[in-house]
Design an enzyme around this catalytic site. Structure first.
Site, PDB file in Angstrom:
ATOM      1  N   CYS A 132      19.330 -73.479   0.191  1.00 59.71           N
ATOM      2  CA  CYS A 132      19.342 -72.382  -0.777  1.00 59.71           C
ATOM      3  C   CYS A 132      20.764 -71.864  -0.949  1.00 59.71           C
ATOM      4  CB  CYS A 132      18.452 -71.230  -0.306  1.00 59.71           C
ATOM      5  SG  CYS A 132      16.712 -71.626  -0.320  1.00 59.71           S
ATOM      6  N   GLU A 133      21.086 -71.515  -2.185  1.00 53.06           N
ATOM      7  CA  GLU A 133      22.399 -70.938  -2.483  1.00 53.06           C
ATOM      8  C   GLU A 133      22.555 -69.587  -1.798  1.00 53.06           C
ATOM      9  OE1 GLU A 133      24.352 -69.141  -6.491  1.00 53.06           O
ATOM     10  OE2 GLU A 133      23.517 -71.156  -6.642  1.00 53.06           O
TER      11      GLU A 133
END
Length: 150
Positions: free
Chosen positions: A61-62
């Site tokens: 995930c960013e």
């Protein structure tokens, strides 16, 4: 990965999925959908700091995102949190779709197609979209091996 937790650590809640889907599908354009996601994000109960452990953090995930999982009476329950508001809104939708479901139902859930059908996936940046799919994958992995502890 999702951290396995005990029964007392996770509130058992179900969001009104049909209502949430209607809010997204009737919103005008991406701006309207994005606004609805931001409003949904406010409805997601945050995790306690003690629950935001490395074992609960979703890789890929960013933004930082945590996923907790438990099985109760044959149904899967998840709680999640993120430091990004748009991800929190997406989590509200995703948790509404999978919470309280059986293993077979969660395994049959095609999150990628579902988010496409809602008109959301194509508007996310590639890194945000990949992060969302990483959360879907973490949920799928958790139900496939509920005793797995990352």
């Amino acid at each position: 990965m999702a951290a396995v937790i005990d029964d007392k650590a996770l509130p058992l809640w179900i969001w009104p999925l049909a209502e949430l889907q209607a809010l997204i599908t009737t919103a005008k354009g991406w701006e309207g959908r994005n606004r609805q996601l931001m409003l949904m994000a406010k409805r997601l109960p945050g995790l306690k700091l003690a629950q935001k452990q490395p074992a609960a953090e979703v890789t890929g995930c960013e933004s930082r995102t945590w996923l907790l999982h438990q099985v109760k009476d044959g149904c899967h329950w998840f709680a999640a949190d993120s430091d990004a508001r748009i991800v929190r809104g997406l989590l509200v939708l995703l948790l509404a779709a999978v919470n309280g479901q059986t293993t077979a139902a969660v395994q049959a859930f095609d999150g990628r197609q579902w988010f496409r059908d809602l008109g959301l996936l194509e508007h996310l940046s590639p890194s945000r979209g990949n992060g969302l799919l990483a959360i879907v994958d973490a949920i799928q992995h958790a139900v496939s091996d509920p005793n797995h502890r990352p």
